[in-house]
Every structure is written in C-alpha cells, then in structure tokens.
Enzyme design. Sequence first.
Site, short mmCIF file in Angstrom:
data_model
loop_
_atom_site.label_atom_id
_atom_site.label_comp_id
_atom_site.label_asym_id
_atom_site.label_seq_id
_atom_site.Cartn_x
_atom_site.Cartn_y
_atom_site.Cartn_z
CB ALA A 196 -4.77 -7.08 5.41
CG HIS A 197 -1.43 -5.94 1.67
ND1 HIS A 197 -0.61 -4.95 1.19
CD2 HIS A 197 -1.21 -5.99 3.01
CE1 HIS A 197 0.07 -4.43 2.18
NE2 HIS A 197 -0.27 -5.03 3.28
CG ASN A 198 0.59 -9.87 -0.19
OD1 ASN A 198 0.78 -8.66 -0.09
ND2 ASN A 198 0.71 -10.51 -1.32
CD GLN B 153 -0.27 -2.65 -1.64
OE1 GLN B 153 -0.52 -3.81 -1.29
NE2 GLN B 153 0.83 -2.00 -1.27
#
Lengths: 366, 366, 366
Positions: free
Chosen positions: B268-270, B227
């Site tokens: 969470a991511h993004n 990531q």
Amino acid sequence: MPILLDPDHAPSLDDLLAATDTTGLEWRLSAAPGRTSPRIQGLGTLSSAGAAELSFLANPRYQNQLPGTQAGAVIVSPDVEQALAAEGATAPGFVRVVCKNPYLLYARVAQWFERARRPAAGAYVHPSAVVAADAVIGADVRIGPQCVVEAGARIGANSVLGPACVIGAGSVIGPDSLLHARVTLYAGVTVGARAVLHSGCVLGADGFGFAPDPAQGGRGAWGKIPQFGGVSVGDDVEIGANTTIDRGALEDTVIGNGVKLDNQIMVAHNVRIGAFTAVAACVGIAGSTTIGERCTIGGASMLSGHLTLGDDVHISGGTAITSNISRPGRYTGVYPYAEHGEWQRNAAVIQQLGQIRRRLRDLEKK
Amino acid sequence: MPILLDPDHAPSLDDLLAATDTTGLEWRLSAAPGRTSPRIQGLGTLSSAGAAELSFLANPRYQNQLPGTQAGAVIVSPDVEQALAAEGATAPGFVRVVCKNPYLLYARVAQWFERARRPAAGAYVHPSAVVAADAVIGADVRIGPQCVVEAGARIGANSVLGPACVIGAGSVIGPDSLLHARVTLYAGVTVGARAVLHSGCVLGADGFGFAPDPAQGGRGAWGKIPQFGGVSVGDDVEIGANTTIDRGALEDTVIGNGVKLDNQIMVAHNVRIGAFTAVAACVGIAGSTTIGERCTIGGASMLSGHLTLGDDVHISGGTAITSNISRPGRYTGVYPYAEHGEWQRNAAVIQQLGQIRRRLRDLEKK
Amino acid sequence: MPILLDPDHAPSLDDLLAATDTTGLEWRLSAAPGRTSPRIQGLGTLSSAGAAELSFLANPRYQNQLPGTQAGAVIVSPDVEQALAAEGATAPGFVRVVCKNPYLLYARVAQWFERARRPAAGAYVHPSAVVAADAVIGADVRIGPQCVVEAGARIGANSVLGPACVIGAGSVIGPDSLLHARVTLYAGVTVGARAVLHSGCVLGADGFGFAPDPAQGGRGAWGKIPQFGGVSVGDDVEIGANTTIDRGALEDTVIGNGVKLDNQIMVAHNVRIGAFTAVAACVGIAGSTTIGERCTIGGASMLSGHLTLGDDVHISGGTAITSNISRPGRYTGVYPYAEHGEWQRNAAVIQQLGQIRRRLRDLEKK
C-alpha cells in the site's frame, strides 16, 4: 515535494482557496500581521513541505512536527490555532488556514491540484486503438494506444481510457470516468459516472459455478454453469488495481454508488455491496453475499457466501466472517501473533480447549 | 530435463564451471579414475537428470535419491563426498562437484545457462509498439510488440520490455532490467538496475485514500485524496506476477535494494521495505508501514498500517501482524487447523475464554 | 432476465430439451392438461423469470418462491413434483421438467444457450494481432485484436483468443479452448483441450527461488535460482481472473484434468493439483505441495509448501494447512469472529493458554 505547478502557474493561497470547492466547509486565514499570501506550487507533509507548499495537520500524532515545518501555509483545526495563539509573541512563520475539518479541506485543495495538472481534454482516439464501428463514443472522450472497444460498447462524455484497456461488447462506461492502463471489462458490464478504475482490474469474468457431472470425465468431474448475469457498478465508484468482480449467474453482481474498492479484492458472482461501503485490499467476498451501506471491510478479511451484513457494519482486517451480521458495530476475529515458541505453546492448547473446559467443569463440581 | 542446450553447444563440465561466476565459492571435482568430464546440456533433479545433465544435492531429504541418479555430475557437500568415499570400491557413476554450498553453486551454474540461452541483444523496437518521441531509450534496449512507452519515460541500456508493457509518462527503468509481458508502470515510477518484473504487476496505482465527505452524495460518502507521491524501487529487485505497489500520498512508496517480492502481493501507499527483505506470495502490507532489512514475510501474511518492523524480523506464513516489532526473531500467529468436528468443539470454547479464566480464578481462590 | 434469444430464434421447451445434452440424466415433462409447450427465450431465477423463461429449483431454501413464480417452465425434483401434485386441483401455471438432478439439468440447458449465442466460428486473425510466422494456428482459430503469439507457439483447432492475449514462445493451447481478454502465457506453458482462461491470469512466471548470496550486494543478499521448468495444464481446466501459476524450477508445475481454479489464486512452482480438484478464490498454494484428486479448497485458504494432501480432502475457507493430510474428510481452522470488545477479552486469554493449562493441572493435583 511534490511540486505540482511551476512558479508562473502557481496561485496565491487566497486564489487557491477561492478556486477550491469548499462546499460544506468553513475556513479562515490567520497570519502574522503584514504577512502576504504565499504562492502555492504544491502540497507536502509537515516535515517535507517548503515555503511554496501548503501542508496540513489532521492527525495529532504529527503535531510535534508543526513548530519545525518549513511550509508556507498549514491547514489546522481551531484548537491548534488557539494553542498557537496562546504561545504568544512568537507567531509561527507559516500562514494558517483554520478549518474544523483540516483533512477534508486538504482533500479538496488536492483535488483542485489534480484537476489543474490533468492534460487538456478534447476528443482523441490513438491510431493503434481498435474501436468497433458501432461503439458509441461520447463527446471529448480520449482513448489511449492499444485499446480495444468492442461492438456496441458505449463510453460516456469526457471519459478517458488509458493505454491497453479492453471494453467488451455492449458494455457501458459513464461520463467523466478515468480508466487507467489495462482495465478489462467483459461484455455486459455497466459502470456509472465518475468512475476511477485502476490497472489490471477485471469486471465481468465468469462466476465460479460448477455442478458435479460425472459425464464430464468420471467421478468427481464438474459441469460448467454458464454465467449469464452481468456486473452493474454505480456512480462515483473507485476500483483498485488487479481487483476482480465476477458477473452474476443469472442476475447482476451489484456495486452501489460511492463504493470504494482497494487493490486485489475479489468480489464473487451475485454479491451486492451497498452505497458508500469501503473495502480495503486483499479482501475476498464469496458468492451471493450482500453487504449493507456505509460498511468498512478491513484488509485481508474474507466473507463467506450467501451472507447478509447490515448497514454500518465494520469488519477488522484479517477477520473471517462466516455468519450474518445484522447489528451495526465492529467485528473482529484475528488470531493474535506471538514469538514463535510462545505461539507453539499456546497453539498446542487450542487443540485441547474442549477437554480443558470439561476438566474445569469436573473441578467445579467437586 | 530440462535440456537447455543442444549437444553441439554444450560445454564440458570443466568449461562450464570455468565459465560460471564462482565469486566467494570454492569447489573441486572428484571422479572415478579415468572418467572424462561429461558434456553438460542442462540441469535436472537427482531423480530426473540424465548423463548429459548436472544435478545437485542441497536438501538432506533427497539424499536417498543419490545412489540411483542417472545424472552425469552432481554438486555435493564435502560431507556427502566423504560419505560416498567411505562406501569404498563402488565409486558412484557420476562426477562430483564438491562445494560447501551446493545450492548456491547450483544457482550460479543455472544463471550461466540462463544467460546462455537468452536471445542475442541489439536495439529493437517492434513496429506495433507505441513509443513517445521524447522517451529516452538506452543502448541495446529491446521493446516488444504492443508496448506503450509514454512521454519522457526512460529505459536504461540493455533492458528488455516483453510484449504489451506500459511505461507511464516520465517513469524510469534502470539498465539491464527484464520486464516480462504486460507489466504496468503508472507515471512517476522509478525502478533501478537489474530489475525483474513479472506479468501483471502494477506499480504506481493510487493509494487508497479517502476522507469522509457528505458533499459527495450524502451521509457516509467519501472524497478522494489525490495521490501525488510516486514509487521508488531500488536495484536488483524482483517483483512477481500480479503484485501491486501503490504510489505514495505525498511522498514515495519505497522498495529497497535487493528486495524480492513474490506474486499477488499488495504493497500500500507509503510503505517502506528495507534492503534484501523477501516477501512470499499473497501478502498484504497496509499503508505507511515500514519493514526493516533482511526480513522474511511468509505467504498470505498481513501487516496492519502505520507499523514499524525492525531488521531481521521473520514472519511465519498466514500471520496477522497488528503491532510494532523491534526485536529480531520469528513471529507466528496461525490458528491451528483440525478435522472439522474437532475444530467446532474447540472453536466454541474460544468464545468463552474470558469466562473460563474467571472460573479458574474462582477455583484457585477456594 | 437474462433473455438470451429473440422470439424468432427461441426453441419450444420440447425442442430445447431435445437439443440439450442429457447424457446420464432422465427427465419428463409434466403440465396441466392442454397446456402447450412454451417457447424459451432465456433462463431466470424463480423470482425473476417470465413466461418465456425456464427456471429451476435446486436449493430447498428457494422453495417458497415456487408458488409465485412467473416462469413458463421450472425444472424440479420428483419430490417437489409430487408435492405440487398433492396440492390438488390448483395445478401450477408453469410446465414442470421433472429430473432427479435439477441443477445439473439446468446446467446442461444453460450450456446449450451458451453455445447458441456464441458467434459463428471461422478462422480469423485481427490485423492488429502480432503472430509469429512459425506459430502453428489450427483450423478455425480466432485471434482477437492486440494479441501476441510468439515463435513456435501452437493454438489448437477452434480455439478463441480474446483481445490482447500473449502466448509465449513455444507454448501450446489445446483445441476448443477459450481465452478471454488479456491472458498471459510465458514461454514453455502447455494447456490442454477445452480450457477456459480468464482475463489477467498469468501462467509460467518464475517460481520464487533465491539462494542467500552475499556476492549480490552484501549480508542478506539473494541470488536468483533460474526457473527452467514449465507449466503443464490438463484438459477441461478453467482458470479464473488474475490467478497466477508459476513455472517449475526444474520440472513442471502440473494442473490435472478437469481442475477448476477460481480468481486470484496463487499456485507456486512445482505444485501438483490432481484431477477434478476445485479451488475457490484467493487461495495460496506454496511451492512443491501436492494436492490429490477430487479435493475442494475453500476460499482464502493457504497451504504451506512441500505438503501432500490425499484424494477427497476438503478444506474449509480461510484455513491454513501446515502439515500433510492423508485421510479424506473436511478440515477447518478459522478463528471465530466476535464483536470487537468480546474478541479483545478472548484474544487476551489466547496468549495465556499454556499458563491456564498449567494452573488447571495444579488445581487437579490438589
């Protein structure tokens, strides 16, 4: 973006792919005649990558971004490559890396970059860390500032402890593991090789065990059941930020090899999770439940205690599992949302469903 | 209670209101003839405040506590003031501060007290803190005991790091920010001005990204997607205790200006959260979902990944959002609870709803 | 397993039971004639215990493991003892400890082992800990490495702080308490006697209080309501890993005597939890809600704000409570799961329930 290497250290695309672990993958390059292999400084999405970056197309929803990408190279599937070729004379400006599994090849290349930017190894203990004299620290282990490693703990070779980790007495970390800042292991916790543990995760807190005991203060009072088991985590496990795994009451809580746990998951005492099962964030798994291998548990699901889920069971996000599941498949239990007023009307009927079924039966009898 | 200042340092009500930032608010004092302005040592609820405390009435449900209050002064709306006046000769014993928005005026007064009791500023690094030589520490920054500030990190002027915070390499905290004890920023995290970050929050852990990769141990095994993105947090953001915000896969996870996140939230991511959106505790937001501006997300809700919620969308607590929402409004999906036996009867019918609809159709055809 | 004491320090079964606190419990030994009292080194389940271990049978589901157990002694109920006797000549190989409440007797024996293996007491402050000069440290308190105890904090006699705990200014820990690694108390938090606080729990973070205030950046912006209350925790309370309890806005958030909170619970500002209530993991309790005494709240439940639950209310796991409950009893609101396709068919009808009820009424009128 992100640029991961400066131009002087960036490999050519050919060198990058040669250096990448492509076990189990086949790939080939495809480019307009005379095009040289670009230097690759980093990785990017189709919409953001520049000429010194490699991108990939794995999800068809992003295919429309392909013609406009500025990426120097793109990993594509054979189908996409064929479609590009069929477009004829106007060859795309980027080099194609053709592979049946573009996402996995991307993952492998990304793993190469991850290793490339990792700081040089070499044994190191920050002077502010407190490491017990009888802790066993393997070769080339790095221990960050403010860490605490208690008596008899063992840290495997090449493992890294970020700042402010606490490793309880006698606990074990396998080799090649990475603990980010502020990981906590109680005493009696064993973690295998190549673990990745994220900040705030807690392994080995007491399971929630109490027996009704009026002697502890009167009617309704609780007596504590001491939790003597440990936590046993296999190899290749990743555990997310602020996830908690409780120690067992008498035997261990067990996390199998290759299990991946996201953030803020709660694994209660004596749970057993089979190899390669992946659990998304915010899931709660109650005590003594056993989950099979290769399962996926969607985010914010909850599993009751003392259940058994077989292998290859897939639970949708937000689902409450309250009984055993032996058959592989996908299981769901999400209450559908609606605009608030509509929800109110429908929810009111939920409370009358038994009655509605009865009225329907009455009508059918007529 | 709570008494916030000792009598010698307590301002008169007039001085307090003059010192308070009342931008955008109008107010006036109203009191029985001859009553002098009380000294205000602290703030209290109507039922608990004493003669040296200021209270407020913002929620009509507490109006019945007004006659009996011992508060020296109370912030009330013009309507309440009028009702009090209409009661005639028996003027209340407290001074009234009349304002159309009593809650906001209270908030502003409370903010004055918050500043008044804050310890004197001045640059300070506790000797037990570990601060990299090349970290950039702004003017009058205070760094508490056991902190770790890694290489290249930047802390803006007047910011405060409580005990045991970890600021990863190259991460940035804007000016006038307050980090309570034990906040963790991984490398590559940027936080704007005037942030309030609570204990145990973790910004920048890896997003949960894995590709199926049998080479990692066999059927069902996972390969990690490194990531490489960061976390970008705007100005005036508050983040609650033990909340986690993962870093993006290739681009940043983005938290807009003025966003307020309660405790134990998982982002969470993004994910992208628009300005001024407020999220209550225990919410999970899955990867790549975008939330608009001025939304409110009720506690324990969950949002699936890859969704888009527009501006001014309000989600009730406990709701699972599984599809895009473009229209402003309130959305709900809570399964209604009941006494256990009644729930059992109704829940049994849920499993037969498709069948019930069919039977109804059959009857209608007859 | 687990073996808790080496053979030289292991008591005989008679000595162990004599040393155990059996207040309120009656028990007797039963063994084959001539059998001597085994030495007990540890505790185990029926399936794992060996000849030097004591086991117990409390849950009938494990009764079939009794004949095959290798345990040296087993705690059983009078009924089980009678059944064993009725089997005649073939007396079991293990000594029986007969007690009406086997689980509680087991708990008491386990508590004896827990005390026996606890390290010797004696005042101790690790040199890396940072303890304010005016903190009040009781007799025989032990403070682990990397701890921070701020000005005016008080730690009661015999309490233990594990590594890296932070005790905020003026906060209080009662005597005989155990704080595991990395517990965080903000300023203004009071915890009673005999507390057990697990890693990552955070007591006293700000409640989530904001008033709409356009002056903070425009339409939709929020102004902070400073949180001046504290957290007040009674005696004999256990708080799980990564659980958060927010401070009150003006008055305290209150946790009653003997309350047990599991991991990852969120208790919002001004909540009040009555004595002996037990809350399972992943529960969220919104602001100003009051819960009575002797309640149990199942895992992953959520309670809306400003509610009142009476005494002896039991909430099933995964239930959303959105209104007051005054009557003791069990309440449930879990949406039943199903195989995904079946769920889809039934969930579609949920959205039409109002319409279905109407159609049913129409038919009934005919």
